[in-house]
Design a protein around this motif. Structure first.
Motif, PDB file in Angstrom:
ATOM      1  N   MET A  33       1.713  39.139 128.407  1.00 19.57           N
ATOM      2  CA  MET A  33       0.546  39.261 127.523  1.00 19.57           C
ATOM      3  C   MET A  33      -0.554  38.296 127.962  1.00 19.57           C
ATOM      4  O   MET A  33      -0.281  37.174 128.388  1.00 19.57           O
ATOM      5  CB  MET A  33       0.942  38.947 126.064  1.00 19.57           C
ATOM      6  N   ILE A  34      -1.792  38.746 127.857  1.00 19.66           N
ATOM      7  CA  ILE A  34      -2.964  37.919 128.103  1.00 19.66           C
ATOM      8  C   ILE A  34      -3.583  37.565 126.756  1.00 19.66           C
ATOM      9  O   ILE A  34      -3.854  38.458 125.942  1.00 19.66           O
ATOM     10  CB  ILE A  34      -4.003  38.654 128.970  1.00 19.66           C
ATOM     11  N   ILE A  35      -3.788  36.270 126.510  1.00 22.41           N
ATOM     12  CA  ILE A  35      -4.473  35.831 125.297  1.00 22.41           C
ATOM     13  C   ILE A  35      -5.732  35.099 125.733  1.00 22.41           C
ATOM     14  O   ILE A  35      -5.683  34.182 126.554  1.00 22.41           O
ATOM     15  CB  ILE A  35      -3.591  34.920 124.434  1.00 22.41           C
ATOM     16  N   ILE A  36      -6.877  35.504 125.186  1.00 22.50           N
ATOM     17  CA  ILE A  36      -8.157  34.909 125.535  1.00 22.50           C
ATOM     18  C   ILE A  36      -8.671  34.126 124.338  1.00 22.50           C
ATOM     19  O   ILE A  36      -8.815  34.673 123.239  1.00 22.50           O
ATOM     20  CB  ILE A  36      -9.178  35.985 125.936  1.00 22.50           C
ATOM     21  N   GLN A  37      -8.949  32.850 124.551  1.00 21.39           N
ATOM     22  CA  GLN A  37      -9.491  32.029 123.475  1.00 21.39           C
ATOM     23  C   GLN A  37     -10.945  32.408 123.219  1.00 21.39           C
ATOM     24  O   GLN A  37     -11.753  32.505 124.150  1.00 21.39           O
ATOM     25  CB  GLN A  37      -9.431  30.541 123.825  1.00 21.39           C
ATOM     26  N   VAL A  38     -11.280  32.634 121.970  1.00 24.41           N
ATOM     27  CA  VAL A  38     -12.662  32.893 121.579  1.00 24.41           C
ATOM     28  C   VAL A  38     -13.224  31.586 121.029  1.00 24.41           C
ATOM     29  O   VAL A  38     -12.659  30.991 120.109  1.00 24.41           O
ATOM     30  CB  VAL A  38     -12.763  34.007 120.517  1.00 24.41           C
ATOM     31  N   ALA A  39     -14.342  31.131 121.601  1.00 25.61           N
ATOM     32  CA  ALA A  39     -14.919  29.846 121.203  1.00 25.61           C
ATOM     33  C   ALA A  39     -16.398  29.839 121.555  1.00 25.61           C
ATOM     34  O   ALA A  39     -16.855  30.593 122.410  1.00 25.61           O
ATOM     35  CB  ALA A  39     -14.200  28.689 121.913  1.00 25.61           C
ATOM     36  N   GLY A  40     -17.163  28.978 120.881  1.00 24.35           N
ATOM     37  CA  GLY A  40     -18.575  28.822 121.198  1.00 24.35           C
ATOM     38  C   GLY A  40     -19.466  29.712 120.356  1.00 24.35           C
ATOM     39  O   GLY A  40     -19.073  30.266 119.330  1.00 24.35           O
ATOM     40  N   GLY A  41     -20.708  29.854 120.825  1.00 26.44           N
ATOM     41  CA  GLY A  41     -21.698  30.646 120.116  1.00 26.44           C
ATOM     42  C   GLY A  41     -21.565  32.132 120.385  1.00 26.44           C
ATOM     43  O   GLY A  41     -20.659  32.587 121.085  1.00 26.44           O
ATOM     44  N   LEU A  42     -22.495  32.902 119.837  1.00 26.10           N
ATOM     45  CA  LEU A  42     -22.396  34.357 119.893  1.00 26.10           C
ATOM     46  C   LEU A  42     -22.351  34.885 121.319  1.00 26.10           C
ATOM     47  O   LEU A  42     -21.531  35.747 121.644  1.00 26.10           O
ATOM     48  CB  LEU A  42     -23.571  34.985 119.136  1.00 26.10           C
ATOM     49  N   TYR A  45      -2.770  32.246 129.029  1.00 26.44           N
ATOM     50  CA  TYR A  45      -3.715  31.933 127.952  1.00 26.44           C
ATOM     51  C   TYR A  45      -5.004  31.499 128.641  1.00 26.44           C
ATOM     52  O   TYR A  45      -5.028  30.490 129.346  1.00 26.44           O
ATOM     53  CB  TYR A  45      -3.160  30.818 127.073  1.00 26.44           C
ATOM     54  N   LEU A  46      -6.082  32.278 128.472  1.00 28.86           N
ATOM     55  CA  LEU A  46      -7.313  32.050 129.219  1.00 28.86           C
ATOM     56  C   LEU A  46      -8.331  31.276 128.394  1.00 28.86           C
ATOM     57  O   LEU A  46      -8.672  31.675 127.269  1.00 28.86           O
ATOM     58  CB  LEU A  46      -7.925  33.383 129.643  1.00 28.86           C
ATOM     59  N   CYS A  47      -8.829  30.184 128.960  1.00 29.76           N
ATOM     60  CA  CYS A  47      -9.848  29.363 128.315  1.00 29.76           C
ATOM     61  C   CYS A  47     -11.092  29.334 129.202  1.00 29.76           C
ATOM     62  O   CYS A  47     -11.000  29.032 130.394  1.00 29.76           O
ATOM     63  CB  CYS A  47      -9.361  27.930 128.111  1.00 29.76           C
ATOM     64  N   GLY A  48     -12.247  29.619 128.640  1.00 30.18           N
ATOM     65  CA  GLY A  48     -13.491  29.575 129.395  1.00 30.18           C
ATOM     66  C   GLY A  48     -14.531  30.462 128.740  1.00 30.18           C
ATOM     67  O   GLY A  48     -14.272  31.119 127.721  1.00 30.18           O
ATOM     68  N   TYR A  49     -15.722  30.482 129.340  1.00 25.98           N
ATOM     69  CA  TYR A  49     -16.820  31.279 128.777  1.00 25.98           C
ATOM     70  C   TYR A  49     -17.068  32.554 129.565  1.00 25.98           C
ATOM     71  O   TYR A  49     -17.660  33.488 129.049  1.00 25.98           O
ATOM     72  CB  TYR A  49     -18.096  30.430 128.697  1.00 25.98           C
TER      73      TYR A  49
END
Length: 303
Positions: A1-10, A116-120
């Motif tokens: 499974m791939i989980i992508i962190q959602v963070a930051g502005g729109l 687990y993917l972190c980034g913009y």
């Protein structure tokens, strides 16, 4: 499974969602982790508190990961689990479960499994091939302010150009060191001049978090300052930008999406040559990763 962190502005949330849609398109099992927006401790460390704005779009759908799915991938957060991951990651780097974005484009990203993917993930190349689908999914609800519809109609009827000027949090000393001196006054002079060269009758619509500054800086009948959307309604500015025929962006993902959602096949999109001051400009790389964009340096020169 791939989980992508959602963070930051729109703008960043839209990019993380776009990456999620690309993984789904490739047949991968993917989830979004939206827990960042409920972690008050994390919120205290950012200059501007953020909300999960993806849910403002009625046309998008996603699966948010459960705590169980996240723990199954990363461990339960206990000391033993953390030490196990740390030791295992050092001995077997390929086994590391957290992928942290460290450069503009990671060519092997879509080969990831159980990460687990972190980034913009701002780079256009990640999801350029599904932008048509994303334009349909990022469908804005009807604004309660009729002035938005009137402005959009006017924009579609003339040779309109959106110009995004971001100041606000970019003026904070820490952010200024990272993002400052990129979209200079000479950058905007060059971008506006390039548009006028191609479209002499262009009319420019100014979007900014500092309306007083742009009203003072951009004077003349060819300029209109758009300051009708405030607070939660600010996201309608992306919709208005997308209704313009052409776009001049700041080093801000907010305006990148105004240009990306613009469906005009003959659009001219201008963006700064770099996004932040830690980035070294590589002409070949940037033109390869941002196909179709006009790149301009802080001196107002097309590069």
């Amino acid at each position: 499974m791939i989980i992508i962190q959602v963070a930051g502005g729109l703008g960043n949330q839209m990019q993380q969602y776009a990456l999620y849609r690309k993984f789904v398109k490739l047949g991968k099992e993917a989830r979004l982790d939206i827990s960042w927006f409920t972690q008050s401790a994390r919120q205290e460390k950012v200059y501007a508190k953020r909300e999960l704005e993806l849910d403002y779009f009625p046309g998008i759908s996603y699966q948010a990961c459960t705590m169980g799915e996240k723990e199954a991938l990363l461990g339960d957060g206990s000391l033993v689990s953390r030490l196990s991951r740390k030791i295992g990651g050092k001995l077997f780097p390929a086994s590391r479960k957290v992928f942290q974005e460290t450069q503009m484009y990671h060519p092997g990203l879509f080969e990831c499994e159980d990460k687990y993917l972190c980034g913009y993930f701002a780079c256009e190349k990640y999801y350029a091939d599904i932008l048509g689908e994303l334009r349909e999914q990022f469908c804005f609800p009807v604004s309660g302010n009729p002035e938005n519809a009137r402005l959009a109609q006017r924009m579609r009827a003339e040779e309109s150009v959106s110009v995004h000027v971001r100041r606000g949090d970019y003026l904070d000393p820490e952010n200024a060191r990272l993002f400052g001196n990129i979209c200079t006054e000479r950058y905007y002079e060059g971008a506006v001049g390039e548009m006028k060269r191609i479209y002499p009758q262009a009319h420019f619509y100014l979007f900014s978090d500092d309306a007083a500054y742009v009203k003072e800086r951009f004077r003349g009948e060819e300029y209109t300052v758009v300051d009708i959307n405030q607070g939660k309604d600010s996201f309608y500015d992306i919709w208005l930008m997308s209704n313009c025929k052409h776009n001049i962006c700041a080093n801000s993902t907010f305006s990148f999406w105004g240009a990306r959602l613009n469906g005009n096949r003959e659009k001219v999109m201008v963006r700064p040559w770099i996004h932040k001051n830690t980035q070294k400009f590589d002409s070949g790389q940037m033109h390869g990763l941002w196909g179709g964009w006009v790149l301009m340096d802080n001196g107002g020169n097309v590069v």
